[in-house]
Write a protein that holds these residues in place. Sequence first.
Motif, mmCIF file in Angstrom:
data_model
loop_
_atom_site.group_PDB
_atom_site.id
_atom_site.type_symbol
_atom_site.label_atom_id
_atom_site.label_comp_id
_atom_site.label_asym_id
_atom_site.label_seq_id
_atom_site.Cartn_x
_atom_site.Cartn_y
_atom_site.Cartn_z
ATOM 1 N N ASP A 264 -6.409 -6.282 3.775
ATOM 2 C CA ASP A 264 -5.977 -5.434 3.168
ATOM 3 C C ASP A 264 -4.692 -4.448 3.618
ATOM 4 N N GLY A 265 -4.444 -4.368 5.249
ATOM 5 C CA GLY A 265 -3.327 -3.175 5.074
ATOM 6 C C GLY A 265 -3.793 -2.026 6.044
ATOM 7 N N LYS B 139 -12.946 9.352 16.477
ATOM 8 C CA LYS B 139 -12.265 8.930 18.509
ATOM 9 C C LYS B 139 -10.887 9.143 17.818
ATOM 10 N N ILE C 133 -16.739 1.203 16.402
ATOM 11 C CA ILE C 133 -17.094 0.970 17.155
ATOM 12 C C ILE C 133 -18.306 -0.351 17.474
ATOM 13 N N ILE D 296 -7.032 9.008 9.163
ATOM 14 C CA ILE D 296 -6.478 9.163 10.277
ATOM 15 C C ILE D 296 -5.362 9.770 10.950
ATOM 16 N N ILE E 107 -5.687 0.283 8.532
ATOM 17 C CA ILE E 107 -6.512 0.578 9.696
ATOM 18 C C ILE E 107 -7.697 0.170 9.684
ATOM 19 N N PHE F 176 -8.875 8.461 13.921
ATOM 20 C CA PHE F 176 -10.086 8.166 13.100
ATOM 21 C C PHE F 176 -10.759 8.562 12.792
ATOM 22 N N LYS G 275 -9.692 5.652 1.954
ATOM 23 C CA LYS G 275 -9.980 4.724 3.193
ATOM 24 C C LYS G 275 -9.534 4.769 4.441
ATOM 25 N N ASP G 276 -8.019 5.022 4.160
ATOM 26 C CA ASP G 276 -7.413 5.994 5.175
ATOM 27 C C ASP G 276 -7.422 7.446 5.419
ATOM 28 N N MET H 77 0.436 2.521 11.810
ATOM 29 C CA MET H 77 -0.345 2.340 10.496
ATOM 30 C C MET H 77 0.125 1.297 9.729
ATOM 31 N N GLY H 78 0.405 0.040 10.257
ATOM 32 C CA GLY H 78 0.623 -1.253 9.913
ATOM 33 C C GLY H 78 1.848 -0.985 8.785
ATOM 34 N N MET I 24 1.595 -0.382 24.296
ATOM 35 C CA MET I 24 1.859 -0.787 22.310
ATOM 36 C C MET I 24 2.827 -0.243 21.090
ATOM 37 N N ASN J 22 -10.410 -0.179 12.380
ATOM 38 C CA ASN J 22 -11.133 0.607 13.522
ATOM 39 C C ASN J 22 -12.738 0.617 13.244
ATOM 40 N N ILE K 90 -7.945 8.203 20.661
ATOM 41 C CA ILE K 90 -7.351 7.146 20.659
ATOM 42 C C ILE K 90 -6.034 7.037 21.568
ATOM 43 N N LYS K 91 -5.551 7.189 22.685
ATOM 44 C CA LYS K 91 -4.152 8.219 23.540
ATOM 45 C C LYS K 91 -3.490 6.336 23.078
ATOM 46 N N ILE K 92 -2.382 6.183 22.982
ATOM 47 C CA ILE K 92 -1.378 5.066 22.033
ATOM 48 C C ILE K 92 -1.008 4.729 23.979
ATOM 49 N N PRO K 93 -0.912 3.159 24.301
ATOM 50 C CA PRO K 93 -0.619 2.731 25.683
ATOM 51 C C PRO K 93 1.376 2.426 25.894
ATOM 52 N N LEU L 292 -6.352 -4.037 19.144
ATOM 53 C CA LEU L 292 -6.865 -3.559 20.568
ATOM 54 C C LEU L 292 -7.923 -2.605 20.929
ATOM 55 N N LYS M 292 -13.516 7.885 10.754
ATOM 56 C CA LYS M 292 -14.703 7.259 10.379
ATOM 57 C C LYS M 292 -14.858 6.784 11.749
ATOM 58 N N ILE M 293 -15.012 6.379 13.211
ATOM 59 C CA ILE M 293 -15.048 6.183 14.661
ATOM 60 C C ILE M 293 -14.897 7.738 15.583
ATOM 61 N N TYR N 94 -10.713 -0.363 23.349
ATOM 62 C CA TYR N 94 -9.778 0.177 23.927
ATOM 63 C C TYR N 94 -11.077 0.873 25.285
ATOM 64 N N SER O 231 -7.650 -0.121 27.803
ATOM 65 C CA SER O 231 -7.021 -0.235 26.445
ATOM 66 C C SER O 231 -6.522 -1.638 26.720
ATOM 67 N N ARG P 275 0.937 -1.245 -0.240
ATOM 68 C CA ARG P 275 0.168 -0.003 0.151
ATOM 69 C C ARG P 275 0.983 1.108 0.361
#
Lengths: 247, 405
Positions: free
Chosen positions: B174-175, A103, B181, A85, B177, A98, A81-82, A117-118, A111, B179, A105-108, B102, A100-101, B104, B109, A58
Amino acid sequence: MSIIYKIFLSVLSFHSFLIDAQPAEKTIAILNEIDQLYRSNSSHAKITMKIENPNWQRQLSLKIWTKGKDRTLAKILSPKKDKGIASLRIKKEMWNYFPKIKKQIKIPPSMMMGAWMGSDFSNDDLVKQTYLTDSYDVSLNQSKTEYFFTLTPKKTAVSVWTKILIKVRIKDKIPSMYEYFNEKNEVARRLTFSQIKNYSGRNIPSLLVMRPLDKKGHKTTIQYDHVDFDIKLADDFFSFRQLKKSP
Amino acid sequence: MILSIAFRNIFRQKRRSIITVLILVSGYLVMCWAMSMAEGSYNHIIDKFTQNFTGHIQIHKDGYLDSPSLYKSFDKKKFTKNWFDKKRAVKSYSFRLISSALLYHQERSVPAKVVGVEVEGEIKTTSLDKRVKRGKYWLPEHSSMKQILIGDGVAKSLKADLGDKVVLISGAYDGSIANDIFTVRGILPSDDETSRFVIYMPLPVAQNFYYMEDQVHQVSVHLSSFHQSEKVKRDMLENFSDKTFSFSTWKEVKKEFYMAMEADKKGNQVTFFIISFLVMFSVLNSLFMSVMERTREYGLMRALGASGSNIVFLIIWENLILYLVALFFSLLLGTLSNLWLVYYGISLSVPIDVAGMNFQSLFGEISFFTMGVPAILILVSVSLALVFPILKALSVEPQEAMRSY
């Protein structure tokens, strides 16, 4: 004194010139300069990230803003699609957004070594790379054309790498390679720099290739399409409001 | 004539006969219960284990079990209903998509295994619906709803409860992300280690989340009995032409569990041996004494003209009749008590933990091993008990025998 002994001594003295450790201050100063290479005081870059592995390929188009060592904002422009982000780093904390949702999100901390991002870059790469001298003890050796930095984790630092080896061109202090060693003292991944280009009066390698050597067929390429350095960016640009704003 | 004397002897000494029968029956029951509870409990554990998740046979892309990957998937159309229907032992089957994500919730998390299941197929294969401790399993019309069942470990780590919204982030097929709810619909119990950090969602929802269209990672097959696993696996291997698939019984899927069970069974065999030895020795001793105390009687019979072989047959008939009477009562009592053990079991005050699962009761089993083997062992004991008396009867001197008490 035999001729052989003289030759041996001269070879030894030449070799010691090669591996002569540099004073600590100079070493840290050079390394910090390299750390600042892509950031300067502030920067705005457009990059293309190509992620390849045996299962898929990608290509992401991103915009990245930085200010000082502490602030970074990255937004995905494409694929569709992304799109939107985004990642925001302020000091050592990091958030992903993100759209789409809707939201953030804090990276713990657990992680931080996860893939960003892959890609083959980790979240930790985005945060800790600019703090190399904070987390690692550094020793510097040099040949005629290159510096060789050897970084070993400080006793107080937590690191998955037992050693990082950095090769840098002496003439323009541009890095050519980073090698990350695992606990078996094997190179686990290699980051190479090439295609030096001038952006805003600064020479930087415009092509970065990260190869995890323990994952066959995996590769992430970053191509710098454009970079502006030392632009005006307020601190509050690096905010959740900007994180959520559509690119 | 010998047979009628044998019957007469049995009824003449009613108390002795009853005691002998009681010894044989109690010996049988001790062995029968020990074997029944051990075998029954093992089978119950295997049944519960296979029913909870593994099923009896699992089908994957080759190499998936050794190194699971999102990309070792296959189109579920590869396995048709018709193909499974041809195998009579197959009771049900269910397709699954397996990955991780993951999760949340608010500021918390936790990483968890994600299993996409067929809402109706999974009920028939693993009774997932019965394991929902709080909340409810999906109804058939919920197949496209973004509602998840979460393990108790996940619920505790996230401090999430029924109806809460949970964010899932993962790498998609497909690589990109993945995400989205999801709403917590049910919570699975913590007494099952395999479910603590697992979340379940309907298969189409999981396929949509991971961008996997009709792809799945696993078919879990439930048979009429786990004993048929090996046979059905061989049959499936022979009847499936695509050799890029692997068919594994529950023993291969959960090797550690199977090996732990086998090791435990070996330990139990030693216990069986000791119990059987003690029971057989006690039966042998009792019978031996009851026969030997009649040495004087045998001497008298020899004096009255009975041959050695007459006495031998008399001893054999008497004991065979007693054995058959004992066997009748043993089988009757053994079957009744075992039926009770099979259906109700014995409740344990402290549950035992096997492979991360808690068991509250010990159950019995009715099989040749639990009912037939003790009968054979008792017969062996009876036979051994008679060897010395028979030898003695053959060589007994009437004068000498009549002097003994």
